[in-house]
Write a protein that holds these residues in place. Structure first.
Motif, mmCIF file in Angstrom:
data_model
loop_
_atom_site.group_PDB
_atom_site.id
_atom_site.type_symbol
_atom_site.label_atom_id
_atom_site.label_comp_id
_atom_site.label_asym_id
_atom_site.label_seq_id
_atom_site.Cartn_x
_atom_site.Cartn_y
_atom_site.Cartn_z
ATOM 1 N N SER A 97 -56.067 9.770 -49.425
ATOM 2 C CA SER A 97 -56.905 9.847 -48.232
ATOM 3 C C SER A 97 -56.478 8.824 -47.185
ATOM 4 C CB SER A 97 -58.370 9.595 -48.594
ATOM 5 O OG SER A 97 -58.836 10.516 -49.548
ATOM 6 N N GLN B 208 -60.506 9.701 -43.305
ATOM 7 C CA GLN B 208 -61.052 10.633 -44.294
ATOM 8 C C GLN B 208 -62.036 9.931 -45.222
ATOM 9 O OE1 GLN B 208 -57.182 11.922 -45.738
ATOM 10 N NE2 GLN B 208 -57.511 14.001 -44.934
ATOM 11 N N GLU C 38 -65.336 9.460 -43.418
ATOM 12 C CA GLU C 38 -66.100 10.710 -43.376
ATOM 13 C C GLU C 38 -66.765 10.978 -44.720
ATOM 14 O OE1 GLU C 38 -63.329 13.688 -42.230
ATOM 15 O OE2 GLU C 38 -63.244 13.075 -40.120
ATOM 16 N N LEU C 39 -66.038 10.730 -45.792
ATOM 17 C CA LEU C 39 -66.598 10.914 -47.128
ATOM 18 C C LEU C 39 -67.745 9.927 -47.372
ATOM 19 C CD1 LEU C 39 -66.274 12.497 -49.783
ATOM 20 C CD2 LEU C 39 -64.613 10.769 -50.511
ATOM 21 N N ASP D 34 -71.099 11.270 -46.354
ATOM 22 C CA ASP D 34 -71.686 12.167 -47.352
ATOM 23 C C ASP D 34 -72.290 11.375 -48.509
ATOM 24 O OD1 ASP D 34 -70.774 14.211 -45.778
ATOM 25 O OD2 ASP D 34 -69.105 14.781 -47.088
ATOM 26 N N SER E 256 -68.888 16.245 -53.035
ATOM 27 C CA SER E 256 -68.739 16.594 -51.628
ATOM 28 C C SER E 256 -67.518 17.490 -51.505
ATOM 29 C CB SER E 256 -68.554 15.338 -50.770
ATOM 30 O OG SER E 256 -68.115 15.675 -49.462
ATOM 31 N N ASP E 257 -67.563 18.424 -50.572
ATOM 32 C CA ASP E 257 -66.392 19.258 -50.303
ATOM 33 C C ASP E 257 -65.222 18.441 -49.766
ATOM 34 O OD1 ASP E 257 -67.669 21.568 -51.109
ATOM 35 O OD2 ASP E 257 -68.453 22.018 -49.105
ATOM 36 N N ARG E 258 -65.511 17.217 -49.327
ATOM 37 C CA ARG E 258 -64.448 16.364 -48.783
ATOM 38 C C ARG E 258 -63.694 15.587 -49.865
ATOM 39 N NH1 ARG E 258 -66.198 15.345 -43.002
ATOM 40 N NH2 ARG E 258 -68.462 15.644 -42.942
#
Length: 590
Positions: free
Chosen positions: A47, A51, A54-55, A58, A290-292
């Protein structure tokens, strides 16, 4: 003759050119295939700082959601469980205490003599649990734990003495558990390969206490906590700045110090807590989803599918030591089968054998990941040693170019784990307000205590985690954070919390301090070994034998005295009500 030689020469040269060209083409295709796979791995599993941030959003959202409501127990939500600890260790805890730590396929028993302000010198024993036990029945598991602990206590204290108080035990139980008191909690779900029947939904303290009675060594199991809470409380015994406990070993989890008022889903049995009260929250972050999340479908889905909890606890499967080796094995298998990492399996039987070896789960361990990442030799001889030990091949099939890729695969696996751990810690510091205070120039010194084999034995991992946490919180803020190893902290923390409970300092919402009274009642044959209630301020003995009444008095004398005024004791002895009244007066006068 001359023309014949010329044509022969031309033919040989052409053949050589074609052969050389074929080799060159195979080399180009092989290198392209290898680089294409490595690019896949880097893109999917490593990552950027953006990124991770952003995670982190979540993570914080799911964390805060779990503080306000009971979330689904589906292995894809952090449970945010209350621990019922509202008075953190302050270094004043004292006494001889035992602890038992169950969190993986090995468990530990410990005896520690706590002294106010004195160094702690625990005596500990580690015991492997047979597969048949951790895959069998709950009764078999707890009997195994109890007989081991009973033998350990006997080594230090001898056989049980008549009238002596029962040993005080802290129970570190590192599986998702819903606690209803400091010494009471039901198993939510098994993880880490455990599948014992008859335990989910049951009070694990009662199961251990009953097993200790069967083992002939009744004990007062005074505190239940998980390994992360143990790590935090053990280090807090020495360092009041400790605010987060983290386990990165066979499994992974974390806990942290939280303002009790923010945990609105928890209503302590004693009513609302004073404003500003701090508690410890057990995150169960292995269930974060999480989708991330940086996952490689071809590798991570295959690893997940072979676990007992497929589709659940995905965060743990990206971080913990149980899975680091498996992920690396899956990556190496694809390189060996599709990119000739160790030779052409279609042409070379030895290369084909390597592919077969890599198909077997468990062949590439997390310890092999550690050794490969930490090999700094010029020609990566250490990586070559691992390849030879695991795959049985030498330098002919594992030249430097192959060893370099093996090392990079292991680096990617370790980097992903360290990055995600750093992200989660940064999220916690943001949630608690520490990061905002740091940004405003007023950060308080804070300590994050770690335990677990990955963190303890993997120096490059520790350095990588620290580097990414520094990047996420900023260099100035990071200068106020201490990352410390609290080895064996989980077991020691259980002992510290149990000692606090035994001296009457148990947390709000815990059971009254006389659980061993039930143990006295169990000595009566007509009760059939069934535990009797000794909780909620009431203890009722229904026995006509005076010996049982005397045992009950003895057991209650062991407990802390301040609660006797709450006690409603009805003992139906052979002498009738007067005997019961006399016994009650005796107890109230203690």
């Amino acid at each position: 003759m001359g023309k014949t030689l010329t044509w022969i020469t031309i033919g040989v040269g052409s053949a050589a050119l074609l052969y050389g060209g074929s080799k060159l083409l195979r080399y180009v295709v092989r290198e392209w295939s290898r680089e294409a796979l490595m690019q896949e791995y880097r893109k999917a599993m490593v990552s950027s700082i953006d990124q991770l941030k952003e995670l982190q959003i979540d993570f914080i959202k799911q964390l805060e959601d779990g503080l306000t409501r009971e979330v689904e127990t589906d292995g894809r939500h952090m449970l945010m469980l209350p621990t019922y600890i509202t008075r953190l260790p302050d270094g004043c805890e004292a006494g001889d205490v035992y602890a038992i730590d169950l969190g993986g396929t090995n468990f530990r028993v410990m005896r520690v003599a706590l002294g106010k302000g004195q160094p702690v010198h625990p005596d500990m024993r580690e015991v492997p649990i047979p597969r048949a036990v951790y895959k069998g029945t709950g009764t078999a598991l707890f009997d195994f734990l109890a007989t081991t602990l009973a033998a350990f206590i006997a080594q230090h204290s001898g056989p049980p003495a008549e009238g002596a108080p029962p040993p005080v035990v802290g129970f570190c139980f590192s599986f998702p558990t819903a606690q209803s008191a400091l010494d009471r909690g039901t198993l939510v779900d098994w993880t880490k390969e455990f599948e014992c029947s008859g335990v989910k939904g049951e009070d694990v303290v009662r199961l251990l206490s009953d097993a200790l009675v069967r083992a002939g060594r009744p004990c007062r199991v005074a505190a239940l906590l998980n390994d992360t809470v143990g790590v935090l409380t053990a280090h807090r015994y020495h360092d009041p700045a400790a605010c987060v406990g983290v386990i990165i070993g066979t499994g992974t989890n974390a806990c942290y110090v939280e303002d009790a008022g923010r945990m609105t889903k928890w209503t302590p049995a004693g009513g609302a807590l004073p404003k500003g009260t701090q508690t410890v929250v057990n995150i169960e972050w292995g269930a974060f989803w999480s989708d991330r999340l940086p996952r490689h479908p071809g590798v991570d889905d295959a690893v997940d599918a072979r676990t007992p909890h497929a589709g659940r606890y995905m965060f743990e499967k990206l971080l913990s030591g149980m899975f680091l080796g498996e992920v690396a094995r899956g990556m190496l298998l694809r390189l060996a089968a599709n990119a000739e990492l160790f030779g052409d399996p279609g042409r070379d039987p030895n290369a084909a054998r390597v592919v077969v070896t890599l198909v077997a789960p468990g062949v590439w361990q997390s310890s092999h990941v550690t050794r490969c990442v930490e090999d700094d030799s010029r020609l990566l001889e250490g990586v070559g040693d691992v390849v030879r030990e695991v795959l049985g091949i030498g330098a002919d099939l594992a030249p430097y170019s192959s060893r370099r890729l093996v090392k990079e695969v292991c680096e990617i696996v370790a980097l992903r784990s360290a990055q995600l751990t750093a992200m989660a810690l940064s999220a916690l510091l943001t949630h608690t307000g520490w990061a905002a205070a740091a940004a405003a120039g007023a950060p308080a010194p804070t300590t994050i205590a770690f335990d677990g084999g990955v963190y303890e034995h993997f120096g490059a991992y520790r350095a990588t985690l620290a580097d990414w946490l520094r990047r996420l919180v900023g260099p100035e803020a990071f200068s106020h954070i201490k990352l410390v190893l609290a080895a064996d902290g989980s077991c020691l923390g259980a002992a510290v919390v149990a000692a606090a409970a035994a001296r009457g300092g148990q947390a709000v919402g815990s059971s009254p301090p006389w659980p061993s009274a039930a143990m006295a009642l169990q000595r009566c044959s007509h009760l059939g070994g069934q535990p009797q209630s000794a909780r909620a301020g009431q203890c009722t003995a229904r026995c006509t034998r005076r010996a049982c009444a005397v045992d009950l008095v003895t057991a209650l004398q062991v407990a802390a005295a301040p609660h006797w005024a709450l006690l409603d004791l009805s003992v139906n002895t052979a002498d009738g009500a007067s005997e019961g009244m006399a016994l009650q007066s005796q107890l109230l006068g203690m």
